[in-house]
Design a protein around this motif. Structure first.
Motif, PDB file in Angstrom:
ATOM      1  N   ILE A  24       1.159  -1.398  -0.270  1.00  0.00           N
ATOM      2  CA  ILE A  24      -0.204   0.076  -0.005  1.00  0.00           C
ATOM      3  C   ILE A  24       1.049   1.039   0.082  1.00  0.00           C
ATOM      4  O   ILE A  24      -0.088   1.755  -0.875  1.00  0.00           O
ATOM      5  CB  ILE A  24      -1.055  -0.077   1.305  1.00  0.00           C
ATOM      6  N   SER A  25       1.816   1.058   0.776  1.00  0.00           N
ATOM      7  CA  SER A  25       3.493   2.322   0.786  1.00  0.00           C
ATOM      8  C   SER A  25       3.774   2.260  -0.840  1.00  0.00           C
ATOM      9  O   SER A  25       4.018   3.866  -0.986  1.00  0.00           O
ATOM     10  CB  SER A  25       4.273   2.333   2.082  1.00  0.00           C
ATOM     11  N   LEU A  26       3.592   1.432  -1.392  1.00  0.00           N
ATOM     12  CA  LEU A  26       4.121   1.524  -2.347  1.00  0.00           C
ATOM     13  C   LEU A  26       2.903   2.410  -3.754  1.00  0.00           C
ATOM     14  O   LEU A  26       3.265   2.443  -4.283  1.00  0.00           O
ATOM     15  CB  LEU A  26       4.760   0.255  -3.364  1.00  0.00           C
ATOM     16  N   GLN A  27       2.230   1.826  -3.634  1.00  0.00           N
ATOM     17  CA  GLN A  27       0.588   1.874  -4.385  1.00  0.00           C
ATOM     18  C   GLN A  27       0.098   3.379  -4.226  1.00  0.00           C
ATOM     19  O   GLN A  27       1.018   4.499  -5.036  1.00  0.00           O
ATOM     20  CB  GLN A  27      -0.425   1.776  -3.815  1.00  0.00           C
ATOM     21  N   GLY A  28       0.673   4.138  -3.018  1.00  0.00           N
ATOM     22  CA  GLY A  28       0.564   5.937  -2.796  1.00  0.00           C
ATOM     23  C   GLY A  28       2.095   6.453  -3.468  1.00  0.00           C
ATOM     24  O   GLY A  28       1.354   7.317  -4.142  1.00  0.00           O
ATOM     25  N   LEU A  29       2.746   5.611  -3.509  1.00  0.00           N
ATOM     26  CA  LEU A  29       4.007   6.215  -4.257  1.00  0.00           C
ATOM     27  C   LEU A  29       4.489   6.276  -5.663  1.00  0.00           C
ATOM     28  O   LEU A  29       4.424   7.313  -6.530  1.00  0.00           O
ATOM     29  CB  LEU A  29       5.464   5.466  -3.728  1.00  0.00           C
ATOM     30  N   VAL A  30       3.717   5.111  -6.305  1.00  0.00           N
ATOM     31  CA  VAL A  30       3.751   5.205  -7.384  1.00  0.00           C
ATOM     32  C   VAL A  30       2.356   5.892  -8.092  1.00  0.00           C
ATOM     33  O   VAL A  30       2.737   6.803  -8.810  1.00  0.00           O
ATOM     34  CB  VAL A  30       2.779   3.625  -8.387  1.00  0.00           C
ATOM     35  N   ASN A  31       0.695   5.754  -7.088  1.00  0.00           N
ATOM     36  CA  ASN A  31       0.172   6.747  -7.770  1.00  0.00           C
ATOM     37  C   ASN A  31       0.292   8.305  -7.834  1.00  0.00           C
ATOM     38  O   ASN A  31      -0.467   9.360  -8.597  1.00  0.00           O
ATOM     39  CB  ASN A  31      -1.150   5.726  -7.159  1.00  0.00           C
ATOM     40  N   ARG A  32       0.949   8.710  -6.650  1.00  0.00           N
ATOM     41  CA  ARG A  32       0.876  10.287  -6.667  1.00  0.00           C
ATOM     42  C   ARG A  32       2.062  10.959  -7.991  1.00  0.00           C
ATOM     43  O   ARG A  32       1.498  11.837  -8.378  1.00  0.00           O
ATOM     44  CB  ARG A  32       1.642  10.576  -5.610  1.00  0.00           C
ATOM     45  N   ASP A  33       2.035  10.023  -9.595  1.00  0.00           N
ATOM     46  CA  ASP A  33       2.820  10.138 -10.074  1.00  0.00           C
ATOM     47  C   ASP A  33       2.278   9.981 -11.503  1.00  0.00           C
ATOM     48  O   ASP A  33       2.087  10.850 -12.302  1.00  0.00           O
ATOM     49  CB  ASP A  33       4.532  10.473 -10.367  1.00  0.00           C
ATOM     50  N   ARG A  34       1.802   8.558 -11.360  1.00  0.00           N
ATOM     51  CA  ARG A  34       0.939   8.475 -12.239  1.00  0.00           C
ATOM     52  C   ARG A  34      -0.403   7.095 -11.545  1.00  0.00           C
ATOM     53  O   ARG A  34      -0.292   5.791 -11.780  1.00  0.00           O
ATOM     54  CB  ARG A  34       1.802   7.788 -13.732  1.00  0.00           C
TER      55      ARG A  34
END
Length: 678
Positions: free
Chosen positions: A82-92
């Motif tokens: 979920i932390s990876l999800q937030g990191l990726v989704n804030r850019d794309r």
């Protein structure tokens, strides 16, 4: 919430530039309290940005999602992904995770192309170039999970433990292991002095660092049950139960739960004494320091004035170590109301990181904290609220269930901060990016004259709670009974920002017997009468904007709860602020007995009629209330339906059993008639 079992389980008038990322140096992290402010700035391109008149960020639109199923993973692995999800989704924005079946249910209704990956950990390889490294937390100091989440959002990392770093070949961005004692107050003070300067001021996030998870296969032995519906404490007494049959290797686990979970009057324990072979091995009053060594899991309960209670689906568990060689164990429990006492010899729960909603905090660069609003941490919570402007959102939840909710929302309201219950809301960082129309227009006003009869409107509560809208409301919405009789459904207009496709689904699939109304108390959960009077317009103006765009012209509102007493009527100055800024047909206000009735108020105001129990109990009290009415003129009743224990099919059963002279209406027509009686 409160008597509505909100958590059976809560904006800025001026746009400010949000600092969504920063850099935390290892030296700064190691320096302890008073370390220098973080350096660095946001990358050149971000999908997340803030817009005037919206309390949640706007996220650049996406037309595709990558779906991974994490239902079989534990909290440690969920936190990592979920932390990876937030990191990726804030850019794309593109990662969508399935945490439970309802996340799967939503996928066909999302206007995007979905691609699935079989192995959720393959996302680590796919997006490894986006990850600056892992921020390692210390499970022995659980609040470092919130620190690690905050740092990950500021430095472009993901959150992991030492074992995951090794298993997945992650570089270490920061390691918090051994840096902090298990002292939540000290951890928070360090976060404020070191991390807060670089965090966004647009939103605060409140999440528990850990939570308890039920262990499968545990067998509970029921020892004693209250067979009658007792809601007046008349059965308060010490009850003795024999625990000898639950003797395990070294401890006995004792659980208190609700015998009648539908009505919210579960066990309230005043004292516990456990004896082993005649010797006292545990004796305490709930809520005191003496209870602490024995409280194994209190997450489903609350404390108040020397007692611990749990309602509905909640429970609490004590663990008592038993001396070796013991042959007989018993417990004397002073308890009241509708209790079930059970025991087992196996640990029934385990502790894991609390992972949900952390994608949002990583994506936005928000400070993540967990400050019980009462007790010593209450002053830290108040200090945090003073750091932000009126109209800012506190998204997440509070500790200590009902009492934590009441005190937390009241403190936020006094500070002009809006609460959004969001701790179990999933996929916020990608649902915000999935575009769908949420524009709606209210029905035309009725000019029909009220007749001399009973008018009843029935409202399903909890709609301010965006995780309820995403999860349990969807389950209720799919019930085959929906649409058979008129029902009002509270919903959050803030889904316009943080889940437009969800709101769109409810709007477009509603039948002529479904009406969406605004959940407490407008653009988020708040107590209007606790706001500074000169600042309430910040909230009502935001509410007016959101409700106009989403077509919600009835609001269900709360006033500040009074423990042990009836909620106060919303004062004139609050109603006048609503009248000035929100186009409303009327306000339904929390009032369990349904005594409030003021069609001539600045906004027509009526209290909820909310008898505890199931369909038969509700109908019985409703008919008694109608009988009390002298029949001189129409009677208007606004019934509140418990969303956690009722279904639309139950509402149908209730309505079908009412006399013919009771007319059930949607809230819009109800208020059109009600206003004419002023």
């Amino acid at each position: 919430m409160t008597s509505d079992l909100h958590h059976a389980q809560p904006s800025h008038p001026v746009t400010r530039r949000a600092v969504l990322a920063g850099s935390v140096g290892a030296a700064a992290l190691g320096a302890g309290m008073g370390a220098p402010a973080l350096a660095g700035g946001p990358p050149d391109a971000r999908a997340v940005h803030w817009k005037r008149g919206h309390v949640f960020p706007m996220v650049s639109a996406t037309g595709k999602i990558v779906v991974a199923d994490v239902r079989e993973l534990d909290g440690f692995d969920r936190l990592l992904l979920i932390s990876l999800q937030g990191l990726v989704n804030r850019d794309r924005p593109e990662i969508y995770l399935i945490l439970d079946p309802v996340d799967e249910t939503w996928i066909p209704d999302l206007p995007v192309r979905a691609t699935r990956v079989e192995d959720p950990f393959s996302l680590l390889e796919t997006y490894r170039d986006r990850v600056a490294g892992a921020v390692v937390y210390d499970i022995d100091s659980p609040h470092t999970i919130n620190l690690a989440t905050t740092i990950a959002g500021l430095r472009g990392g993901i959150v992991a433990n030492a074992e995951q770093v090794q298993a997945h070949g992650l570089s270490v961005l920061e390691d918090l292991t051994g840096r902090f004692e298990d002292d939540p107050a000290a951890v928070h003070d360090w976060a404020m002095s070191t991390l807060w300067p670089e965090c966004t001021r647009e939103v605060l996030v409140g999440l528990p660092p850990t939570h308890t998870v039920t262990v499968e296969g545990i067998t509970w032995t029921e020892l004693l049950r209250e067979e009658d519906r007792v809601t007046d404490s008349s059965n308060l007494d010490p009850y003795t139960v024999d625990l000898s049959g639950s003797l395990g290797a070294d401890a006995i686990f004792l659980r208190l739960s609700d015998a009648f979970p539908q009505d919210g009057w579960g066990p309230a324990v005043h004292a516990v004494e456990v004896t082993a072979d005649g010797a006292v091995i545990a004796s305490f009053v709930p809520g005191t320091d003496e209870e602490t060594p024995f409280l194994f899991d209190g997450s489903g309960s609350s404390t108040k004035e020397g007692l611990r209670f749990a309602d509905g689906g909640g429970s609490f568990i004590y663990r008592v170590e038993v001396p070796s060689g013991t042959s007989a164990v018993s417990a004397a429990i002073e308890v009241e109301n509708q209790f079930v006492i059970s025991a087992t010899d196996q640990a029934p729960t385990r502790v894991e990181p609390f992972a949900s909603f952390r994608d949002f905090s990583v994506a936005t660069g928000a400070l993540v904290s967990w400050l019980p609003p009462s007790g010593a941490s209450g002053s830290q919570f108040e200090d945090l609220l003073e750091q932000v402007d009126p109209g800012t959102v506190y998204a997440g939840w509070f500790s200590n269930d009902v009492s934590g909710e009441w005190s937390g929302v009241e403190l936020c309201s006094r500070a002009g901060v809006i609460v959004v219950a969001a701790d179990y809301y999933a996929n916020a960082s990608v649902l915000s990016a999935i575009r769908a129309s949420t524009r709606a227009t209210p029905s035309a006003r009725s000019t029909a004259a009220p007749e001399n009869r009973t008018y009843l409107t029935l409202t399903i509560g909890e709609g301010d709670n965006i995780q309820y809208c995403q999860r349990h409301m969807r389950e209720l919405w799919d019930d085959p009974g929906r649409g058979a009789v008129p029902m009002n459904w509270t919903v959050s207009p803030l889904l316009e920002d943080i889940g437009p496709a969800l709101l769109h689904h409810f709007q477009t699939s509603a039948t002529e017997n479904d009406l969406l109304v605004c959940g407490p108390s407008g653009a988020g959960y708040t107590y209007g009468d606790s706001w500074p009077e000169d600042e309430l317009a910040v909230f009502t103006q935001l509410s007016g904007q959101y409700q106009k765009r989403t077509g919600l012209d009835v609001v269900y509102a709360y006033s500040t709860p009074v423990p042990g007493g009836a909620p106060p009527v919303l004062p004139d100055w609050v109603l006048e602020s609503y009248a000035e800024d929100v186009e409303l047909r009327g306000i339904i206000q929390t009032d369990e007995s349904g005594e409030i009735s003021d069609p001539g108020a600045a906004v027509p105001l009526i209290g909820t009629f909310y008898p505890p129990g199931g369909v038969e109990e509700f109908r019985s009290e409703l008919l008694a209330r109608i009988q009390e009415h002298d029949g001189d003129g129409p009677l208007f009743l606004a019934g509140l339906i418990n969303a956690w224990n009722w279904t639309p099919s139950d509402v149908v059963a209730l309505v079908q059993g009412l006399p013919e002279d009771v007319e059930v209406l949607l809230a819009d027509e109800f208020f059109d008639l009600f206003a004419q009686t002023a």
